[in-house]
Design an enzyme around this catalytic site. Structure first.
Site, short mmCIF file in Angstrom:
data_model
loop_
_atom_site.label_atom_id
_atom_site.label_comp_id
_atom_site.label_asym_id
_atom_site.label_seq_id
_atom_site.Cartn_x
_atom_site.Cartn_y
_atom_site.Cartn_z
N ASP A 18 0.60 8.26 2.72
CA ASP A 18 0.22 9.67 2.58
C ASP A 18 1.42 10.60 2.49
OD1 ASP A 18 -2.42 8.66 3.07
OD2 ASP A 18 -1.97 8.71 5.20
N HIS A 48 -4.60 6.87 -3.81
CA HIS A 48 -3.63 7.62 -4.59
C HIS A 48 -4.29 8.84 -5.19
CE1 HIS A 48 -0.84 3.93 -5.24
NE2 HIS A 48 -1.40 3.94 -4.05
P1 IMP Z 1 -5.20 -2.14 6.77
O1 IMP Z 1 -4.16 -2.01 5.72
O2 IMP Z 1 -6.57 -1.76 6.30
O3 IMP Z 1 -5.17 -3.48 7.46
O4 IMP Z 1 -4.85 -1.06 7.90
C1 IMP Z 1 -3.71 -1.23 8.76
C2 IMP Z 1 -3.11 0.12 9.13
O5 IMP Z 1 -2.50 0.70 7.98
C3 IMP Z 1 -4.11 1.16 9.63
O6 IMP Z 1 -3.47 1.94 10.61
C4 IMP Z 1 -4.40 1.99 8.39
O7 IMP Z 1 -4.83 3.28 8.72
C5 IMP Z 1 -3.03 2.00 7.73
N1 IMP Z 1 -3.09 2.17 6.27
C6 IMP Z 1 -3.39 1.23 5.34
N2 IMP Z 1 -3.30 1.75 4.11
C7 IMP Z 1 -2.92 3.03 4.23
C8 IMP Z 1 -2.64 4.09 3.30
O8 IMP Z 1 -2.70 3.93 2.08
N3 IMP Z 1 -2.28 5.29 3.84
C9 IMP Z 1 -2.17 5.48 5.19
N4 IMP Z 1 -2.41 4.53 6.09
C10 IMP Z 1 -2.79 3.30 5.62
MG MG Z 2 -2.00 7.37 -0.21
#
Ligand code: IMP
Ligand code: MG
Length: 340
Positions: A18, A48
């Protein structure tokens, strides 16, 4: 014979996702004549946000080059939810974009329904995941029992990539430095390698990398569980104001993001380890509106009198601590940046 690769640029996140990578990739896609825009890791856990002619679009898996008529590659270290991939294709087609440009690596792994189920029931509450099946899918990849795109060849038909890359390439990062499996606050991380070194998994030598554009916001945010970002941050009045002015809600999950002051100690490490040459610090306008001018440096909160003092201090610290860093750009605008 295949044509040569002439240049590789990378855009990566330097925080917890983000950070405004979407608008940087937009700007680069419009101005730098890329032949390919590629994603090297993650899946539809990412979100995105891209503005094309002031219209807002959202994707989760397909690289943003697609909005600019550039070949868009989903690389071998990405993970793919078939249903959400085809939903995204449909969304792009309905909005008039040429989806013939989208190609997926044969070696990308498939997120199965059982992965999503396991993530929802066992990991979502414990680790605050996006519940998209990311961790179980990468686990099966590394256990060498996963299913790949190649096992579903017929479904993907004309979307299969021939592994050919040439010319000018932009690699688009997902998530951010502190969510990386090797560097983040384990286990409160994602299951992929979010750093530029993994962009080479797309199929080029590291020597070809030219610029590394690092994205960060002028304040930190975190979506999902992380003891470094306790729930009590939600009660802080300054952070409430910044979160509201900055619309800090997740693109993928709609969850509210925790806010904290920009941690310069962490940013310096992220810039140096990622190899960032060009830094883009976003949402300066939000901090100006909120009139809260603070950062964390050497583990202490430092307060400034105004935005100019804050920006010149950030610049000065980074220039003295980050030898590879060549340009620092501050950005005020949601849908565009300008760069020196
Ligand atoms: P996962 O990737 O779904 O396993 O999530 C693992 C951690 O990464 C969690 O804390 C999510 O909130 C964070 N996370 C995964 N993808 C994103 C993203 O695109 N933006 C922000 N946080 C993310
Ligand atoms: Mg993003």
């Amino acid at each position: 014979m295949n044509k040569d690769i002439t240049n590789v640029d990378i855009c990566c996140g330097l925080a917890w996702g983000d950070e405004g990578k979407g608008k940087i990739v937009s700007y680069l896609s419009k101005t730098k004549n890329y032949d390919f825009v590629c994603r090297w890791s993650g899946g539809n856990n990412a979100g995105h946000t891209i503005y094309v002619n002031h219209i807002k679009y959202k994707t989760h898996l397909i690289p943003s080059g697609i909005f600019y008529g550039i070949k868009s590659i989903i690389g071998p270290d990405c993970v793919i939810n078939i249903k959400s991939f085809f939903e995204e294709i449909k969304y792009l087609e309905e909005n008039g974009f040429d989806t013939n440009l989208i190609k997926v690596s044969r070696n990308a792994h498939i997120i199965e329904d059982t992965h999503i189920e396991e993530d929802k029931t066992k990991l979502k509450n414990k680790l605050g995941t996006t519940a998209r099946g990311i961790a179980p899918c990468y686990r099966d990849k590394y256990a060498r029992i996963g299913k790949r795109v190649v096992d579903y060849k017929d479904i993907f038909s004309n979307y299969i990539w021939d592994d050919n890359l040439y010319g000018n390439i932009l690699c688009e990062g997902a998530q951010g430095f502190w969510l990386d499996i090797n560097y983040g606050n384990y286990p409160y991380i994602t299951s992929s390698i979010t750093l530029p070194y993994n962009a080479c998994s797309l199929g080029f030598a590291p020597q070809l990398i030219n610029k590394i554009y690092g994205a960060v916001k002028i304040y930190d945010t975190r979506v999902g569980k992380d003891p470094e970002f306790p729930e009590s941050l939600f009660d802080n009045d300054d952070f409430k104001i910044i979160g509201e002015l900055g619309s800090e809600f997740g693109v993928s999950t709609g969850r509210k993001r925790k806010v904290n002051w920009l941690n310069m100690d962490k940013l310096i490490l992220a810039i140096n380890i990622s190899g960032t040459t060009d830094l883009i610090v976003s949402k300066v306008d939000i901090i100006e509106k909120a009139k809260k001018f603070k950062v964390i440096y050497k583990e202490e909160v430092i307060e400034y009198q105004n935005i100019n003092e804050m920006l010149s201090s950030i610049k000065k610290i980074l220039i003295s601590k980050c030898k590879l860093l060549k340009n620092i750009n501050f950005s005020n605008n949601v849908d565009n940046i300008s760069m020196d």
